[in-house]
Write an enzyme that holds these catalytic residues in place. Sequence first.
Site, PDB file in Angstrom:
ATOM      1  N   ARG A   1      30.631  35.124  49.844  1.00  0.00           N
ATOM      2  CA  ARG A   1      31.239  36.343  49.303  1.00  0.00           C
ATOM      3  C   ARG A   1      30.485  36.794  48.056  1.00  0.00           C
ATOM      4  NH1 ARG A   1      37.651  35.754  48.641  1.00  0.00           N
ATOM      5  NH2 ARG A   1      37.325  37.933  48.114  1.00  0.00           N
TER       6      ARG A   1
ATOM      7  N   LYS B   1      42.349  42.255  46.543  1.00  0.00           N
ATOM      8  CA  LYS B   1      42.998  43.554  46.759  1.00  0.00           C
ATOM      9  C   LYS B   1      44.395  43.569  46.163  1.00  0.00           C
ATOM     10  CE  LYS B   1      40.962  45.599  50.916  1.00  0.00           C
ATOM     11  NZ  LYS B   1      41.265  45.993  52.314  1.00  0.00           N
TER      12      LYS B   1
ATOM     13  N   GLU C   1      40.755  45.944  56.699  1.00  0.00           N
ATOM     14  CA  GLU C   1      42.177  46.251  56.824  1.00  0.00           C
ATOM     15  C   GLU C   1      42.466  47.453  55.943  1.00  0.00           C
ATOM     16  OE1 GLU C   1      46.660  44.327  56.287  1.00  0.00           O
ATOM     17  OE2 GLU C   1      44.905  43.152  55.689  1.00  0.00           O
TER      18      GLU C   1
END
Length: 578
Positions: free
Chosen positions: A282, A292, A42
């Site tokens: 992750r 983020k 994104e």
Amino acid sequence: MAEKTTNENEEKKSLSFVEQIVKGDLEKGKNGGRLQTRFPPEPNGYIHIGHAKAICMDFGAAEEFGGVCNLRFDDTNPSKENTEYVDNIMSDIQWLGFKWGNIYYASDYFQQLWDFAVWLIKKNRAYVDEQTSEQMAQQKGTPTQAGTASPYRYRPIEESLALFEKMNTAEAVEGSMVLRAKIDMANPNMHFRDPVIYRIIHTPHHRTGTKWHAYPMYDFAHGQSDFFEGVTHSICTLEFVPHRPLYDHFIDWLIEYKNETGDTRFADMTDGYRTRQIEFNRLNLTYTVMSKRKLKALVDENFVNGWDDPRMPTICGMRRRGYSSDSIRNFIRSIGYTKFDALNDYALLEASVRDDLNKKATRVSAVLNPVKLILTNYPEGKSEELVAVNNPENESDGKHTITFSRELWIERDDFMEDAPKKFFRLTPGKEVRLKNAYIIMCTGCKKNADGEVEEIYATYDPESKSGMAGADRKVKGTLHWLSCAHCVGAEVRLYDRLFQVENPGADDRDFRELLNPESLTVLTNCYVERYLEEKQPGDFLQFQRIGYFTLDQDSTPGKMVFNRTVGLKDTWAKQSKN
């Protein structure tokens, strides 16, 4: 036969479980023997080393098995996205050493997704809900308690169609209504309890401007975009495991839509094609955060100097700090891919950086905390050029010269007037070698009124020059140095861990309170070789006996600025033991 089995087992061990799945699907001829992956960031921030793990798998698997990996920007939320992030994401992927097949955007499919959503409403599989987000959250229930239906769940199809059209107008009020998929409010998987698939956002989109006012949610756009493009393997992280059934459910509906409507806006795929979602753990690192939202807060609130601040875990920050792309890829390869989340020690990343830079970095001299050393028996006005090897690990890197003279800079910590027995640096009455030069003996020092050493005095042995026949007598200490008249001043920035606690993401305190107040130390009275005036930002350097450094982009012709990439040794390991 035994030899073949052994070779097969060795190959299997060398592949991650994700790669083994991909390899197995290809061997079975699934998807017509075609492999297509994608990296779908994104564009709402800069990518970090956690994304690099996904990049290495998405692009790496495609490279390994002769497939293609495309780059697709998940630009479904214009209130958080812009072209700056798009440009930097592309730059970082290229710096890591990967190439994409094509560039796509979720916004490429806004019309297709809209048409699919209209079809769902007509099939009585979606409805417009006018409740508040708080009301919908209360009605969702819990994992062990079924949710309750929205009062709008059974509204007439024509009414939902009209309201959905209204959602995509400038007059619609943000938050006043959403489109929800009608699935199962009693499903134990909370994601199936009539998920929101469209919401109203009036922020102009960085690609489509003000054409759209209703935007698809991630769960609705993601899987469909994969299917539109012909992605065979959707590789993602473990938090998407509970999303996978919904991912497959929407694709089931999409296949039905495609077959019923004959829509031709799909990739050219073989019969029976289906995207397979595979999840891996992750990448989490000690002494940093990967959120983020938190990273953006650090930037916006000026706790760091931008997304590329060398303390940040962003790819551009690590590049500016002097990390090599190979060191990041090697680190990711070393920690591997599993089904279990873990907290990886930052020291492992730094060890990978040291290992790679040891092979690449040019060795130079720099003095960060200088004190003057005067060789009283060296002729005044004389200087000589000495040869320094650029990298003892790689002969092809060549050599350069460094100037030697009577007055030198050395590190203040390399001198002690009253030294303990095991102090093997400079002290009165003891000998040390000056690297690439001569053996010297300290004869004393001069102090100022505050008792601080201003000058150190020594004599040199003219028959002890490095490389000279018979000059191989041993001394216990070797010091680096710079000629006072033949070096240049520089600023040196010493970067350290951004947070002072090992796992700030798991700490109940505000993450701002956990920042390391000593994560940046700026030294302004430093000296480096003139040879470094030839270097460029991003060049790999080792300041001998100090650590690895790189020239920063803030440098100007009259002022060089260097960033410490990593020390020669892990000092945090020592601190934790103490």
